[in-house]
Structure formats: structure tokens, C-alpha cells
Design a protein around this motif. Structure first.
Motif, PDB file in Angstrom:
ATOM      1  N   VAL A  38     -25.243  11.220  32.571  1.00 51.03           N
ATOM      2  CA  VAL A  38     -25.336  12.550  31.965  1.00 51.03           C
ATOM      3  C   VAL A  38     -26.349  13.374  32.750  1.00 51.03           C
ATOM      4  O   VAL A  38     -27.488  12.932  32.952  1.00 51.03           O
ATOM      5  CB  VAL A  38     -25.764  12.462  30.488  1.00 51.03           C
ATOM      6  N   ALA A  39     -25.942  14.550  33.188  1.00 48.35           N
ATOM      7  CA  ALA A  39     -26.851  15.467  33.879  1.00 48.35           C
ATOM      8  C   ALA A  39     -27.434  16.446  32.874  1.00 48.35           C
ATOM      9  O   ALA A  39     -26.725  16.967  32.016  1.00 48.35           O
ATOM     10  CB  ALA A  39     -26.115  16.222  34.974  1.00 48.35           C
ATOM     11  N   ILE A  41     -29.178  20.014  32.900  1.00 43.84           N
ATOM     12  CA  ILE A  41     -29.405  21.133  33.818  1.00 43.84           C
ATOM     13  C   ILE A  41     -29.873  22.358  33.061  1.00 43.84           C
ATOM     14  O   ILE A  41     -29.711  22.467  31.844  1.00 43.84           O
ATOM     15  CB  ILE A  41     -28.142  21.464  34.645  1.00 43.84           C
ATOM     16  N   THR A  90     -32.522  16.866  36.393  1.00 44.33           N
ATOM     17  CA  THR A  90     -32.438  17.591  37.667  1.00 44.33           C
ATOM     18  C   THR A  90     -33.512  18.659  37.767  1.00 44.33           C
ATOM     19  O   THR A  90     -34.038  19.125  36.753  1.00 44.33           O
ATOM     20  CB  THR A  90     -31.061  18.264  37.802  1.00 44.33           C
ATOM     21  N   THR A 112     -25.314  16.586  41.694  1.00 40.03           N
ATOM     22  CA  THR A 112     -25.347  15.772  40.481  1.00 40.03           C
ATOM     23  C   THR A 112     -24.175  16.073  39.561  1.00 40.03           C
ATOM     24  O   THR A 112     -23.619  15.171  38.917  1.00 40.03           O
ATOM     25  CB  THR A 112     -26.675  15.993  39.730  1.00 40.03           C
ATOM     26  N   LEU A 113     -23.769  17.324  39.493  1.00 38.95           N
ATOM     27  CA  LEU A 113     -22.721  17.727  38.554  1.00 38.95           C
ATOM     28  C   LEU A 113     -21.397  17.023  38.825  1.00 38.95           C
ATOM     29  O   LEU A 113     -20.604  16.810  37.903  1.00 38.95           O
ATOM     30  CB  LEU A 113     -22.517  19.244  38.609  1.00 38.95           C
ATOM     31  N   VAL A 116     -21.219  12.915  37.202  1.00 34.08           N
ATOM     32  CA  VAL A 116     -21.566  12.526  35.833  1.00 34.08           C
ATOM     33  C   VAL A 116     -20.367  12.598  34.889  1.00 34.08           C
ATOM     34  O   VAL A 116     -19.348  13.222  35.173  1.00 34.08           O
ATOM     35  CB  VAL A 116     -22.698  13.423  35.290  1.00 34.08           C
ATOM     36  N   ILE A 119     -22.376  16.763  30.850  1.00 37.74           N
ATOM     37  CA  ILE A 119     -23.433  17.666  31.286  1.00 37.74           C
ATOM     38  C   ILE A 119     -24.075  18.288  30.054  1.00 37.74           C
ATOM     39  O   ILE A 119     -23.376  18.789  29.169  1.00 37.74           O
ATOM     40  CB  ILE A 119     -22.878  18.789  32.193  1.00 37.74           C
ATOM     41  N   PHE A 121     -26.341  21.313  29.129  1.00 41.49           N
ATOM     42  CA  PHE A 121     -26.856  22.590  29.639  1.00 41.49           C
ATOM     43  C   PHE A 121     -27.904  23.079  28.645  1.00 41.49           C
ATOM     44  O   PHE A 121     -27.613  23.252  27.461  1.00 41.49           O
ATOM     45  CB  PHE A 121     -25.716  23.599  29.756  1.00 41.49           C
ATOM     46  N   LEU A 139     -21.195  25.617  37.039  1.00 44.56           N
ATOM     47  CA  LEU A 139     -20.243  24.770  36.323  1.00 44.56           C
ATOM     48  C   LEU A 139     -18.813  25.119  36.708  1.00 44.56           C
ATOM     49  O   LEU A 139     -18.466  26.299  36.826  1.00 44.56           O
ATOM     50  CB  LEU A 139     -20.411  24.958  34.808  1.00 44.56           C
ATOM     51  N   VAL A 146     -19.127  19.789  28.894  1.00 47.45           N
ATOM     52  CA  VAL A 146     -20.441  20.443  28.888  1.00 47.45           C
ATOM     53  C   VAL A 146     -20.902  20.698  27.451  1.00 47.45           C
ATOM     54  O   VAL A 146     -20.212  21.354  26.672  1.00 47.45           O
ATOM     55  CB  VAL A 146     -20.412  21.771  29.664  1.00 47.45           C
TER      56      VAL A 146
END
Length: 324
Positions: A38-39, A41, A90, A112-113, A116, A119, A121, A139, A146
Motif C-alpha cells: 500500500v502506498a 501519498i 513516500t 511506487t504507484l 502497489v 493507494i 491518498f 493517479l 485509491v
């Protein structure tokens, strides 16, 4: 003559998944167990690192009120009975690209996106800012994984004040879910984890259940020193500051560490040192307390200051300092 075959390069996430699947037979997990990457951001200073630390329950990413605090992609691991979530904290995406360091940070966010499963956000509960919209452009238009985390809800007087923001957010992007949270107060973090789990594939865990980060104690110690410098120096010093660990000797009872704070100009050096060395001593004292708690033993820490001109815009210097 036999024909040579090349092996396509794998991302870190793909490699971890392959290794996990290879060892699946020897790992006992409940049926339906999920695991994935999981990112997290968002723009600088929106609370990403604080969110990661509270979700994990350990300090894996340093925090301060300054942008550019997080410079690396830090892995933090949450293991629950039904899932293991591997977070990537990140760097905050910079809209003004000024030097090689910032270019590398932005490249880390973009790369990174694509690696994963979900995401997160992050924006603030006080509303969207132009810098948030710049990050939103990263994105893919058709991304369906997301989750929007509206952070710092403790700043709002009522939950009802979030409803217009949530409606406006859905007009900006088709978020799979919107979860208001307060990373600082630890509110609704369980709800956020529940939403994340929906996107993780069934898999054995990638990490041992006791693992909470892939970073070494040396890395965490260096980051802790940098954090204390950021916090103690306030606005006195520009962001061109890095830390190297020059000596690390450790036994069961104690650790001896020598570190260097690297600045870009001669004029920065006395700012870090302070009158009679007071500020440098305080940086060392605060960092030593945290590092000792992390290692669970006595720590002797020496911190020095060295000038390395223009390091943040020097490709070779960045590689030497670990910024790939």
C-alpha cells in the motif's frame, strides 16, 4: 551454440510476492489471509509519516513540520490475524522541482504507484489545496484502488463539516472509499485498515509477524538524528541537511555510534553547532534517547558536522548518501 535468455527485471513488490508464493507451503495462515503493498501519498506536511507510524504502532518514519522530511520510500509492516499490510511511506510530492534530491523524491512517488495493490491518498480536513491537486494528477484516471484519507479531523469542530469536503472530493476523483481520520489522535485508523484490506490479494505474509520495518537500525538512527536537527533548528537552516553513520559498534548491553550531520555551506555549520556547541549537543542528546529506546540498550552517540557543498544537487553525492 545455445541461445542466452534474459530475465526481465522485477520490481521489489513483484519479487516479494514471488518469494512469498514459493514459501507458501511452509507458512501456516488462516484461509483467506491477505497480504499486499500500500502506498501512502500526498503533498508535503499533510501527515503521511504520522499516519504510518500510528498504523504500525512503531516509529518507522520521521516527522516534523518541515516539508521534505521523508526522503526515502520507507516500508512499514502491519500484521493482523487476517492480513499483513506493507506500507510504503513516500516523500511528499514537490511541485517545484529545484534540485536533484527533489527530482529523485518525485520519481520515488511515481514509481511506487505502479507497484502497489492499494493507494491511500492523504489530504487535510480543512480542504483541498493546489498542491493536493498536483499530486492527484499522478493517479491513473481509471484507478479503482485509491482510498482518500481525510486527516487531521481533530481540527474540525463537528463531523458534519466534513460532508461537503467528502462530496467535493468525489467530484475530483472516483475514490473507492473516503475515511476521515486523525493520525495524531489515532481516530478511525481501524476503519482505514478495513478498507485497505479489501484490495489485498490472498497470499501468505511477506514478512515475519514480528517485523515492523525493512529498514536497518543504522538507517533509523540516522533518520532520528536528522529529525532532531529539523525540529531543534526550526527555520534557521535550509533543507540541505543529511546524516551519515560513520561508526556502529554494538554488543548485548550497549552501542557506540558516531554520526555526521552534512550541510551544504560553511555558513550552515555554526547554525547547527550553536553557541558553545549547545545545539549540536542537544541534537545528540535527543537523538540518543530515541535510539536507546529503539535498541533497548545504552547508547553512546557522537554527532559531528561537516560541509559538503551542493550535495543535494549532485548526482554522485546523492548516491553516496543513499538517495538512489
Amino acid at each position: 551454440m545455445s541461445e542466452e535468455k534474459t530475465v526481465p527485471a522485477m520490481s521489489d513488490a513483484e519479487l516479494e510476492r514471488m518469494l512469498a508464493q514459493a514459501g507458501a507451503a511452509s507458512v501456516q495462515v488462516p484461509e483467506g489471509f491477505r497480504c499486499g503493498y500500500v502506498a501512502v501519498i500526498g503533498r508535503p506536511n499533510v501527515g503521511k509519516s504520522t499516519l504510518i507510524n500510528h498504523l504500525i504502532g512503531e516509529k518507522v518514519s520521521i516527522t516534523s513540520k518541515k516539508p521534505q522530511t521523508t526522503r526515502d520510500r520507507v516500508l512499514g509492516v502491519v500484521t493482523e490475524p487476517d492480513a499483513q499490510i506493507v506500507f510504503m511511506d513516500t516523500p511528499g510530492f514537490q511541485t517545484k522541482v529545484g534540485n536533484q534530491l527533489i527530482r529523485r523524491m518525485n520519481r520515488t512517488v511515481r514509481s511506487t504507484l505502479g507497484e502497489v495493490d492499494a493507494i491511500v491518498f492523504v489530504i487535510e480536513s480543512l480542504g483541498w489545496k493546489p498542491a493536493d491537486l498536483e499530486v492527484l494528477k499522478l493517479l491513473p484516471k481509471d484507478a479503482s484502488n485509491v482510498i482518500l484519507a481525510i486527516n487531521k479531523t481533530d481540527l474540525n469542530k463537528s463531523k458534519d463539516s466534513l460532508l461537503p469536503l467528502m462530496a467535493a472530493s468525489m467530484e475530483k476523483f472516483p475514490f473507492a472509499a473516503i475515511v476521515p481520520v486523525s493520525a495524531e489522535k489515532g481516530r478511525q485508523l481501524g476503519d482505514l485498515l478495513d478498507e485497505i484490506k479489501k484490495f489485498l490479494p490472498e497470499s501468505v505474509p511477506f514478512f515475519d509477524p514480528d517485523t515492523y520495518t525493512d529498514r536497518s537500525p543504522r538507517f533509523l538512527a540516522a533518520e532520528t538524528i536528522r529529525e532532531k536537527a529539523f525540529r531543534l533548528l526550526g527555520d534557521e537552516l535550509p533543507y540541505g541537511i543529511a546524516v551519515t553513520i560513520d561508526k556502529w559498534q554494538e554488543d548485548e548491553e550497549s552501542a557506540e555510534i558516531v554520526a555526521t550531520l552534512i550541510v551544504e555551506r560553511e555558513s550552515h555549520k555554526p547554525i547547527v553547532i550553536g553557541e558553545g556547541g549547545a545545539k549540536l549537543r542537544e541534537i545528540g542528546r535527543l537523538a540518543r534517547t530515541d535510539v536507546a529506546a529503539m535498541l533497548g540498550k545504552r547508547v553512546h552517540l557522537e554527532v559531528w558536522v561537516r560541509v559538503r557543498r551542493g550535495w543535494s544537487d549532485d548526482v554522485k553525492a546523492l548516491k553516496t548518501l543513499g538517495y538512489e
